[in-house]
Write an enzyme that holds these catalytic residues in place. Structure first.
Site, mmCIF file in Angstrom:
data_model
loop_
_atom_site.group_PDB
_atom_site.id
_atom_site.type_symbol
_atom_site.label_atom_id
_atom_site.label_comp_id
_atom_site.label_asym_id
_atom_site.label_seq_id
_atom_site.Cartn_x
_atom_site.Cartn_y
_atom_site.Cartn_z
ATOM 1 N N GLY A 193 0.811 -1.220 0.000
ATOM 2 C CA GLY A 193 0.000 0.000 0.000
ATOM 3 C C GLY A 193 0.841 1.266 0.000
ATOM 4 O O GLY A 193 1.754 1.408 0.790
ATOM 5 N N ASN B 226 -14.445 0.929 4.669
ATOM 6 C CA ASN B 226 -13.503 0.610 3.586
ATOM 7 C C ASN B 226 -13.732 1.588 2.448
ATOM 8 O O ASN B 226 -14.828 2.116 2.295
ATOM 9 C CB ASN B 226 -13.749 -0.824 3.096
ATOM 10 C CG ASN B 226 -12.819 -1.197 1.957
ATOM 11 O OD1 ASN B 226 -11.612 -0.932 2.016
ATOM 12 N ND2 ASN B 226 -13.366 -1.783 0.908
ATOM 13 N N GLU C 205 -11.478 9.849 -4.003
ATOM 14 C CA GLU C 205 -11.403 8.928 -2.860
ATOM 15 C C GLU C 205 -10.974 9.670 -1.593
ATOM 16 O O GLU C 205 -11.531 9.493 -0.524
ATOM 17 C CB GLU C 205 -10.399 7.800 -3.145
ATOM 18 C CG GLU C 205 -10.864 6.800 -4.174
ATOM 19 C CD GLU C 205 -9.903 5.627 -4.290
ATOM 20 O OE1 GLU C 205 -9.383 5.153 -3.274
ATOM 21 O OE2 GLU C 205 -9.651 5.178 -5.424
ATOM 22 N N HIS D 175 -13.483 1.837 -1.778
ATOM 23 C CA HIS D 175 -13.386 1.011 -2.983
ATOM 24 C C HIS D 175 -13.400 1.940 -4.198
ATOM 25 O O HIS D 175 -14.210 2.869 -4.249
ATOM 26 C CB HIS D 175 -14.560 0.031 -3.042
ATOM 27 C CG HIS D 175 -14.463 -0.923 -4.178
ATOM 28 N ND1 HIS D 175 -13.585 -1.999 -4.165
ATOM 29 C CD2 HIS D 175 -15.079 -0.950 -5.383
ATOM 30 C CE1 HIS D 175 -13.698 -2.653 -5.315
ATOM 31 N NE2 HIS D 175 -14.586 -2.035 -6.074
ATOM 32 N N LEU E 228 -9.803 -9.984 3.043
ATOM 33 C CA LEU E 228 -11.065 -9.989 3.772
ATOM 34 C C LEU E 228 -10.718 -9.874 5.255
ATOM 35 O O LEU E 228 -9.911 -10.658 5.761
ATOM 36 C CB LEU E 228 -11.787 -11.312 3.471
ATOM 37 C CG LEU E 228 -13.296 -11.359 3.652
ATOM 38 C CD1 LEU E 228 -14.003 -10.254 2.875
ATOM 39 C CD2 LEU E 228 -13.820 -12.726 3.222
ATOM 40 N N ASP F 165 -16.885 -5.980 -0.134
ATOM 41 C CA ASP F 165 -17.522 -4.823 -0.787
ATOM 42 C C ASP F 165 -19.042 -4.793 -0.754
ATOM 43 O O ASP F 165 -19.660 -4.172 -1.629
ATOM 44 C CB ASP F 165 -17.067 -4.743 -2.272
ATOM 45 C CG ASP F 165 -15.552 -4.678 -2.398
ATOM 46 O OD1 ASP F 165 -14.909 -4.042 -1.546
ATOM 47 O OD2 ASP F 165 -15.020 -5.280 -3.340
ATOM 48 N N SER G 246 -2.110 6.645 0.199
ATOM 49 C CA SER G 246 -2.577 8.015 -0.033
ATOM 50 C C SER G 246 -3.909 8.281 0.685
ATOM 51 O O SER G 246 -4.128 9.380 1.196
ATOM 52 C CB SER G 246 -2.660 8.340 -1.525
ATOM 53 O OG SER G 246 -3.746 7.676 -2.125
ATOM 54 N N ASN G 247 -4.790 7.292 0.743
ATOM 55 C CA ASN G 247 -6.026 7.492 1.515
ATOM 56 C C ASN G 247 -5.727 7.599 3.010
ATOM 57 O O ASN G 247 -6.301 8.431 3.709
ATOM 58 C CB ASN G 247 -7.013 6.355 1.240
ATOM 59 C CG ASN G 247 -7.773 6.564 -0.052
ATOM 60 O OD1 ASN G 247 -8.607 7.464 -0.157
ATOM 61 N ND2 ASN G 247 -7.458 5.771 -1.064
HETATM 62 C C1 GAR Z 1 -7.280 2.860 -3.539
HETATM 63 O O1 GAR Z 1 -7.587 3.215 -4.857
HETATM 64 C C2 GAR Z 1 -8.393 2.038 -2.933
HETATM 65 O O2 GAR Z 1 -9.666 2.456 -3.343
HETATM 66 C C3 GAR Z 1 -8.073 0.674 -3.459
HETATM 67 O O3 GAR Z 1 -6.679 0.578 -3.352
HETATM 68 C C4 GAR Z 1 -6.104 1.868 -3.513
HETATM 69 C C5 GAR Z 1 -5.171 2.142 -2.354
HETATM 70 O O4 GAR Z 1 -4.490 3.338 -2.587
HETATM 71 N N1 GAR Z 1 -8.740 -0.349 -2.702
HETATM 72 C C6 GAR Z 1 -9.310 -1.412 -3.255
HETATM 73 O O5 GAR Z 1 -9.247 -1.637 -4.442
HETATM 74 C C7 GAR Z 1 -10.020 -2.329 -2.271
HETATM 75 N N2 GAR Z 1 -10.836 -3.273 -2.960
HETATM 76 P P1 GAR Z 1 -3.772 4.121 -1.413
HETATM 77 O O6 GAR Z 1 -2.843 3.120 -0.739
HETATM 78 O O7 GAR Z 1 -3.022 5.236 -2.074
HETATM 79 O O8 GAR Z 1 -4.832 4.615 -0.466
#
Ligand code: GAR
Length: 212
Positions: free
Chosen positions: A13, A109, A181, A111, A94, A152, A16-17
């Site tokens: 990961g 969460n 997001e 998505h 999950l 989801d 950014s979120n």
């Molecule tokens: C985001 O786009 C999030 O919506 C997605 O992973 C990315 C994480 O980005 N999540 C999924 O697809 C979950 N099913 P980030 O690490 O920059 O927040």
């Protein structure tokens, strides 16, 4: 005491979120504190990013653990940090049922599509945006939802739309969705922190602001 939040991220990961939520709390936009970020792998860029922002991090790897032991370790960490809200942000697994049940109505969460379209197992990141492009849809977007026992399918809190543009690749679409997001997730956490979300069956009602 402000709302205490933990954020869960997956192995690669970028966070950014997660960073958007931490920033909104640290800048006073949301009356809450991110007290813990839990990653599944030590190398996750998100963990580094959280540490740079002064947020405590922990690694709890599900590898070589049964579901029950993984759940116990998560629950112990969340309990020790006195967490009230859990935010999944780029968490691609999950969540163990025991955690979902212990934090019922308190796990969110994000998505990168307009659920209930383009969700479910294996639908994450680029797979989602590819599927949207292949479908021919003219709009996409993102969804913040409460987490239940499945991928989801939990009650939807906030959604935001973006257009699918002529010539989009999954990367350009993903970038347009990602901007939304960050705003949607902060908005959902803020509504939760203000006590303005009420779940009724599959619907999440947004209550008016409380008089100050
Ligand atoms: C985001 O786009 C999030 O919506 C997605 O992973 C990315 C994480 O980005 N999540 C999924 O697809 C979950 N099913 P980030 O690490 O920059 O927040």
């Amino acid at each position: 005491m402000p709302l205490r939040i933990a954020i869960l991220v997956s192995g690669h990961g970028r966070g950014s979120n997660m960073a958007a939520i931490i920033d909104a709390c640290q800048h006073g936009e949301v009356d809450a504190e991110v007290v813990l970020v839990i990653g599944t792998r030590r190398e996750a860029p998100a963990l580094q990013r959280a540490a740079e922002k002064g947020v405590p991090t922990r690694v709890i790897s599900p590898r070589n653990l049964g579901e029950e032991e993984y759940a116990l370790r998560l629950l112990r960490a969340l309990g020790e940090a006195q967490v009230h809200l859990v935010c999944l942000a780029g968490y691609m697994r999950l969540l163990p049922v025991a955690v979902v049940q212990a934090y019922a109505g308190r796990v969110m969460n994000i998505h990168p599509a307009l659920l209930p379209l383009f969700g479910g197992k294996g639908m994450y990141g680029e797979h989602v945006h590819q599927a949207v492009l292949e479908s021919g849809l003219k709009v996409s977007g993102c969804t913040v939802h409460f987490v239940d026992e499945h991928y989801d399918t939990g009650p939807i809190i906030v959604q935001r739309c973006v257009p699918v543009e002529e010539g989009d690749t999954w990367q350009t679409l993903a970038a347009r969705v990602l901007e939304q997001e960050h705003q949607a997730y902060v908005q959902a956490v803020k509504l939760f922190a203000e006590g303005r979300l009420r779940i009724e069956g599959r619907r999440v009602h947004i209550l008016p602001p409380k008089p100050s």
